[in-house]
Motif scaffolding. Structure first.
Motif, PDB file in Angstrom:
ATOM      1  N   ARG A 122       0.838  -1.201   0.000  1.00  0.00           N
ATOM      2  CA  ARG A 122       0.000   0.000   0.000  1.00  0.00           C
ATOM      3  C   ARG A 122       0.878   1.259   0.000  1.00  0.00           C
ATOM      4  O   ARG A 122       0.616   2.229  -0.707  1.00  0.00           O
ATOM      5  N   GLY A 123       1.940   1.211   0.794  1.00  0.00           N
ATOM      6  CA  GLY A 123       2.862   2.338   0.830  1.00  0.00           C
ATOM      7  C   GLY A 123       3.563   2.561  -0.497  1.00  0.00           C
ATOM      8  O   GLY A 123       3.797   3.714  -0.901  1.00  0.00           O
ATOM      9  N   LYS A 124       3.891   1.479  -1.204  1.00  0.00           N
ATOM     10  CA  LYS A 124       4.529   1.594  -2.515  1.00  0.00           C
ATOM     11  C   LYS A 124       3.595   2.262  -3.505  1.00  0.00           C
ATOM     12  O   LYS A 124       4.018   3.105  -4.312  1.00  0.00           O
ATOM     13  N   PHE A 125       2.320   1.907  -3.456  1.00  0.00           N
ATOM     14  CA  PHE A 125       1.336   2.521  -4.340  1.00  0.00           C
ATOM     15  C   PHE A 125       1.275   4.022  -4.102  1.00  0.00           C
ATOM     16  O   PHE A 125       1.301   4.824  -5.047  1.00  0.00           O
ATOM     17  N   VAL A 126       1.193   4.425  -2.835  1.00  0.00           N
ATOM     18  CA  VAL A 126       1.137   5.855  -2.507  1.00  0.00           C
ATOM     19  C   VAL A 126       2.436   6.553  -2.917  1.00  0.00           C
ATOM     20  O   VAL A 126       2.414   7.671  -3.459  1.00  0.00           O
ATOM     21  N   GLU A 127       3.559   5.901  -2.691  1.00  0.00           N
ATOM     22  CA  GLU A 127       4.857   6.481  -3.080  1.00  0.00           C
ATOM     23  C   GLU A 127       4.911   6.732  -4.588  1.00  0.00           C
ATOM     24  O   GLU A 127       5.326   7.809  -5.038  1.00  0.00           O
ATOM     25  N   LEU A 128       4.503   5.747  -5.385  1.00  0.00           N
ATOM     26  CA  LEU A 128       4.530   5.904  -6.842  1.00  0.00           C
ATOM     27  C   LEU A 128       3.574   6.995  -7.305  1.00  0.00           C
ATOM     28  O   LEU A 128       3.784   7.627  -8.337  1.00  0.00           O
ATOM     29  N   ALA A 129       2.513   7.226  -6.519  1.00  0.00           N
ATOM     30  CA  ALA A 129       1.518   8.245  -6.866  1.00  0.00           C
ATOM     31  C   ALA A 129       1.934   9.651  -6.458  1.00  0.00           C
ATOM     32  O   ALA A 129       1.247  10.616  -6.799  1.00  0.00           O
ATOM     33  N   GLY A 130       3.040   9.744  -5.721  1.00  0.00           N
ATOM     34  CA  GLY A 130       3.505  11.070  -5.320  1.00  0.00           C
ATOM     35  C   GLY A 130       3.658  11.269  -3.838  1.00  0.00           C
ATOM     36  O   GLY A 130       3.901  12.389  -3.376  1.00  0.00           O
ATOM     37  N   GLY A 131       3.491  10.209  -3.044  1.00  0.00           N
ATOM     38  CA  GLY A 131       3.669  10.309  -1.603  1.00  0.00           C
ATOM     39  C   GLY A 131       2.661  11.256  -0.964  1.00  0.00           C
ATOM     40  O   GLY A 131       1.458  11.174  -1.235  1.00  0.00           O
ATOM     41  N   PRO A 132       3.119  12.202  -0.136  1.00  0.00           N
ATOM     42  CA  PRO A 132       2.206  13.127   0.551  1.00  0.00           C
ATOM     43  C   PRO A 132       1.396  14.005  -0.403  1.00  0.00           C
ATOM     44  O   PRO A 132       0.373  14.558  -0.009  1.00  0.00           O
ATOM     45  N   LYS A 133       1.836  14.128  -1.647  1.00  0.00           N
ATOM     46  CA  LYS A 133       1.125  14.945  -2.634  1.00  0.00           C
ATOM     47  C   LYS A 133       0.126  14.135  -3.458  1.00  0.00           C
ATOM     48  O   LYS A 133      -0.572  14.697  -4.308  1.00  0.00           O
ATOM     49  N   ALA A 134       0.050  12.836  -3.205  1.00  0.00           N
ATOM     50  CA  ALA A 134      -0.756  11.940  -4.052  1.00  0.00           C
ATOM     51  C   ALA A 134      -2.243  12.258  -3.983  1.00  0.00           C
ATOM     52  O   ALA A 134      -2.813  12.440  -2.914  1.00  0.00           O
ATOM     53  N   ARG A 135      -2.852  12.281  -5.182  1.00  0.00           N
ATOM     54  CA  ARG A 135      -4.303  12.435  -5.299  1.00  0.00           C
ATOM     55  C   ARG A 135      -4.850  11.122  -5.846  1.00  0.00           C
ATOM     56  O   ARG A 135      -4.630  10.788  -7.006  1.00  0.00           O
ATOM     57  N   ILE A 136      -5.543  10.390  -4.980  1.00  0.00           N
ATOM     58  CA  ILE A 136      -5.975   9.028  -5.290  1.00  0.00           C
ATOM     59  C   ILE A 136      -7.487   8.980  -5.470  1.00  0.00           C
ATOM     60  O   ILE A 136      -8.239   9.568  -4.682  1.00  0.00           O
TER      61      ILE A 136
END
Length: 280
Positions: free
Chosen positions: A48-62
């Protein structure tokens, strides 16, 4: 209009449809983002953390798509369960996107939720519910745009099955098959693979679809992480991914059993141990 005119017009329509259908799989060269394809069961924090990291980490818009689940039609707290795990991982924005109506899925105001998305997550359930609602619609095109601008598409269980064009929809020993989105071209994916002993049904699909280069069986609590731009993939999570490559000519069936950190190349599906980590 003569019979010849009717024939020519029909031929043009058929060829046009062929280009559209073939092109949807062939557009893979335009897709430069990542796929995180999970085999179901509990989703490890690392995945789950890898997904968020690839999406931009703290800036991720999911954007979370719960359409595979019958619970997606509920209101209030039930829907929040689809969003809460991603909020806990610190994404900047987490939104829900759901409809059962293809007409709704074609409306600009519905698709607008994907305009600035960095990532889309497909929840588990029945994969046919997702394709019935979105395949071939403006929402489908918007999913692809997320990848084309370097974003991430991910999913678990049903959300894994829908990633390929040949999509397993059910069955125990003999799989039933439908049409998926084709985000990951040239292969067919099965989930809960080792936990539910699904290798035989995946082999059956490969036998029925010689155009497919490989079968990818992903176990529970495990993910296939694909870098479409670099044309590489690796395994993450707690269990195994099994890559089945059908025999060609006199060559036997090749079976590779891979654990976290191991990977290989898209297209050929040749295994290159820790290929992604070595090239970072």
């Amino acid at each position: 209009m003569t019979r010849n005119d009717v024939f020519v017009r029909s031929l043009v329509i058929i060829l046009g449809l062929g280009a559209i259908l073939g092109g949807s799989e062939g557009r893979s060269e335009e897709l430069v983002g990542h796929l995180v394809i999970c085999g179901g069961g509990g989703l490890p924090d690392a995945v789950r953390g890898k997904f968020v990291e690839l999406a931009g980490g703290p800036k991720a818009r999911i954007v979370v798509v719960p359409t595979a689940s019958e619970d997606a039609d509920a209101d209030g707290p039930a829907l929040d369960e689809f969003l809460a795990p991603w909020r806990k991982h610190g994404a900047a924005s987490v939104k829900l996107l759901h409809t059962r109506s293809r007409a709704e899925a074609d409306k600009p105001e519905f698709v607008a939720a994907l305009d600035d998305a960095d990532a889309v997550w497909f929840s588990g359930g029945d994969q046919s519910r997702v394709t019935d609602a979105y395949l071939g619609t403006a929402t489908d095109a918007a999913f692809r745009k997320v990848l084309a601008r370097g974003g991430v598409l991910g999913g678990t269980s049903a959300g894994a099955a829908l990633m390929t064009r040949v999509m397993i929809t059910g069955g125990t020993e003999k799989a039933s098959v439908g049409t998926g989105f084709g985000f990951l071209p040239g292969v067919v994916v099965d989930q809960h693979a080792l936990r539910r002993s699904r290798l035989n049904r995946l082999l059956g699909v490969l036998g029925d679809h010689p155009e497919v280069a490989a079968g990818v069986a992903i176990d529970e609590s495990t993910a296939l992480i694909v870098d479409l731009g670099a044309k590489r993939w690796e395994v993450g999570g707690a269990s195994y991914v099994v890559v089945l490559k059908p025999s060609k000519a006199a060559a036997p069936l090749r079976i590779d059993v891979l654990h976290a950190g191991q990977g290989g190349e898209l297209g050929s599906w040749d295994v290159k141990d820790r290929v992604i980590q070595q090239n970072r």
